[in-house]
Design a protein around this motif. Structure first.
Motif, short mmCIF file in Angstrom:
data_model
loop_
_atom_site.label_atom_id
_atom_site.label_comp_id
_atom_site.label_asym_id
_atom_site.label_seq_id
_atom_site.Cartn_x
_atom_site.Cartn_y
_atom_site.Cartn_z
N VAL A 1 1.63 -5.97 5.12
CA VAL A 1 0.17 -6.14 5.13
C VAL A 1 -0.47 -5.04 5.98
N LEU A 2 -1.29 -4.22 5.33
CA LEU A 2 -1.97 -3.12 6.01
C LEU A 2 -3.31 -3.59 6.60
N ASN A 5 -0.64 -5.90 -4.10
CA ASN A 5 -1.68 -6.93 -3.98
C ASN A 5 -1.37 -8.23 -4.71
N SER A 6 -0.10 -8.59 -4.78
CA SER A 6 0.29 -9.92 -5.25
C SER A 6 1.69 -10.24 -4.75
N ALA A 7 1.99 -11.54 -4.74
CA ALA A 7 3.32 -11.97 -4.26
C ALA A 7 4.39 -11.54 -5.27
N ILE A 58 -4.97 2.41 -3.06
CA ILE A 58 -3.94 2.45 -4.10
C ILE A 58 -2.96 3.62 -3.90
N ASN A 59 -3.46 4.73 -3.35
CA ASN A 59 -2.56 5.87 -3.13
C ASN A 59 -1.50 5.52 -2.09
N LYS A 60 -1.95 4.90 -1.00
CA LYS A 60 -1.01 4.46 0.04
C LYS A 60 -0.02 3.47 -0.56
N ALA A 61 -0.54 2.52 -1.36
CA ALA A 61 0.30 1.46 -1.93
C ALA A 61 1.43 2.08 -2.76
N GLN A 85 12.71 -7.72 -4.53
CA GLN A 85 11.33 -7.30 -4.70
C GLN A 85 10.69 -7.16 -3.32
N GLY A 86 9.45 -6.75 -3.32
CA GLY A 86 8.67 -6.67 -2.10
C GLY A 86 7.22 -6.59 -2.52
N CYS A 87 6.31 -6.71 -1.55
CA CYS A 87 4.91 -6.54 -1.93
C CYS A 87 4.16 -5.86 -0.80
N VAL A 88 3.07 -5.22 -1.18
CA VAL A 88 2.24 -4.54 -0.20
C VAL A 88 0.78 -4.86 -0.49
N PHE A 89 0.05 -5.15 0.59
CA PHE A 89 -1.37 -5.48 0.45
C PHE A 89 -2.20 -4.41 1.15
#
Ligand code: G3P
Length: 478
Positions: A262-263, A435-437, A417-420, A409-413
């Motif tokens: 989570v950023l 931006n989702s589980a 979008i470039n960072k993601a 898996q993993g997720c990032v919030f």
């Protein structure tokens, strides 16, 4: 009442000659709910022999006919969603609504697989020799995809129906025969599901469902010389199966320790609802559950408060009543989860709720200020307990994710979008959700783990391809 569910072999329901049964304990009541046959090694030999011969004619059955039968099975499965879902509720304590969803999703998967199979297996390639240096245009190469033979499917307890059909349907459309070994918890749901294939009218011996104790028939099945492919979903057992298996394609989906990074710029309400869905649905008993939250220190307090408020709203109790949190699958699983919680307690984690357990029922628990020396920072609880690690840089989060022996898996919030995308590229996992589980579905998406999370890729298309081999015929012109 002593009734023992029969196993399925040669197109018939049979009683094992062992005279023994395996008890299925209802996780909520901790009492025996059902009994299934404890099949013998001779019975395994018999289904393998039948599978081998049935496959020969099945491979010659036109593709459109194979697809037609699968569509039929899918429709019968959906028509019988209620009784199958009821057994899921009793065997694995899956909330009633989610149990129905599992069966419907499985019917859709079978139909999709039939359609996809018709498309991808109905096409071959044609190559000409003169594209390779030194060759004239004298060789025409025709390629097609042929079945492997007998596929052994071993699904886990958490999706006994869905993860069984995700193996059965691709195997069958591709012209393979199928031997199913259901998990003990979930075996009755699997037998009901197999009955739908039986009613659809598949040839005798093409599909078998053998139940029993892993200690008696586990290795015997996975090391059986008749098996040409193993598709397994589950835990560490998959690693030992891989070591012992012969020279055959393996599709393995094992554990996960899916990180949620989570950023600072993340939409924290969106993160909180995804942490609830990702961390606590089916009481955390999903390989793709969020298993560790790695949140930037500056937004950690706010996020933890939001998640806490949502945890307080989770209902805890019987699956029949659609409670969010239900009993975990077994007493040993509950004990394992408790061990992780106690370790975190001893090492000073912050408990956002009081730890509470009754039998196999564990109340949802968020652990804040978890540090890397705690077991729960690395191990997979497979229960409703979620650790939060506070990080001071994105790199720290990525490093924690990549230090895991898992890589499912993993997720990032983040809103950037470039960072993601850069973070996704840096995370050593089979899939990263932005931006989702984490989640396996939709079921036609590729699904795979890196490192100890597995080998091969799943999803409808990849499974069909994995369960086939390329065959070529070369026409040589004078
Ligand atoms: O735990 C099994 C894994 O396949 C999870 O599936 O649909 O919950 O993401 P899903």
């Amino acid at each position: 009442d002593g009734e023992v569910y029969k196993y399925y072999s040669d197109g018939e329901w049979k009683t094992s000659s062992s005279g023994k049964s395996v008890a299925i304990i209802n996780p909520s009541t901790r009492k025996t709910q059902y009994k299934v046959q404890a099949c013998t090694q001779e019975e395994v030999n018999k289904v393998m022999e039948l599978a081998k011969s049935a496959q020969k004619s099945w491979a010659k059955t036109p593709l459109w006919k194979r697809a037609e039968l699968l569509h039929k099975a899918a429709a019968i499965l959906k028509d019988n969603k209620t009784p199958i879902a009821e057994s899921l509720v009793k065997e694995i304590a899956k909330p009633a609504k989610d149990s129905v969803t599992e069966v419907v999703r499985s019917g859709d998967l079978i139909s999709y697989c039939a359609e996809e199979g018709v498309r991808i297996l109905g096409e071959g390639k044609f190559l000409l020799s003169d594209s390779f240096p030194g060759n004239e245009r004298t060789k025409y190469c025709l390629t097609s995809k042929i079945p492997l033979g007998v596929v052994l499917a071993i699904p886990p307890f958490n999706y006994p129906v869905n993860l069984a059909v995700s193996k059965i349907a691709p195997a069958l459309i591709a012209g393979n025969s199928l031997v199913l070994k259901p998990p003990t918890q979930g075996a009755v749901s699997c037998l009901h599901m197999v009955h739908c294939f039986h009613l659809a009218g598949f040839p005798k011996g093409l599909i078998s469902c053998i139940t029993g104790k892993g200690s008696e028939i586990g290795d015997f099945l996975t090391m059986h010389p008749a098996v040409n492919c193993i598709s397994f979903t589950g835990g560490d057992t998959g690693i030992s199966i891989s070591k012992k298996a012969g020279m055959i394609p393996l599709q393995m989906e094992l554990g996960g320790k899916d990180a949620c990074i989570v950023l600072e710029d993340a939409d924290l309400d969106l993160v909180a609802s995804n942490i609830i869905k990702g961390g606590f649905s089916y009481s955390g008993q999903r390989c793709t559950a969020v298993k560790v939250v790695l949140v930037m220190e500056s937004v950690a307090d706010e996020l933890v408060e939001k998640v806490k408020a949502k945890v307080a709203k989770l209902t805890v109790g019987p699956p029949e009543e659609n409670c969010d949190i239900t009993a975990v699958v077994s007493e040993s699983s509950a004990n394992f989860i408790e061990g992780l919680v106690m370790d975190a307690k001893d090492k000073g984690a912050t408990f956002c709720q009081e730890y509470k357990r009754e039998g196999n029922l564990i109340w949802p628990l968020l652990l804040d200020n978890v540090r890397p020396d705690m077991r729960i920072a690395w191990e997979e609880p497979f229960g409703p307990v979620l650790p939060v690690l506070r990080i001071n840089s994105v790199e720290e989060g990525i490093n924690h994710c990549n230090a895991s022996n898992f890589g499912l898996q993993g997720c990032v919030f983040t809103k950037d979008i470039n960072k993601a995308i850069l973070i996704s590229d840096a995370m050593e996992t089979g899939t990263v959700q932005i931006n989702s589980a984490p989640a396996r579905g939709p079921d036609h998406f590729p699904f795979q783990g890196l490192k100890d999370s597995g080998i091969g890729s799943q999803g409808v298309t990849n499974s069909i391809n994995l369960m086939t081999k390329v065959k070529t015929t070369v026409i040589n012109l004078p």
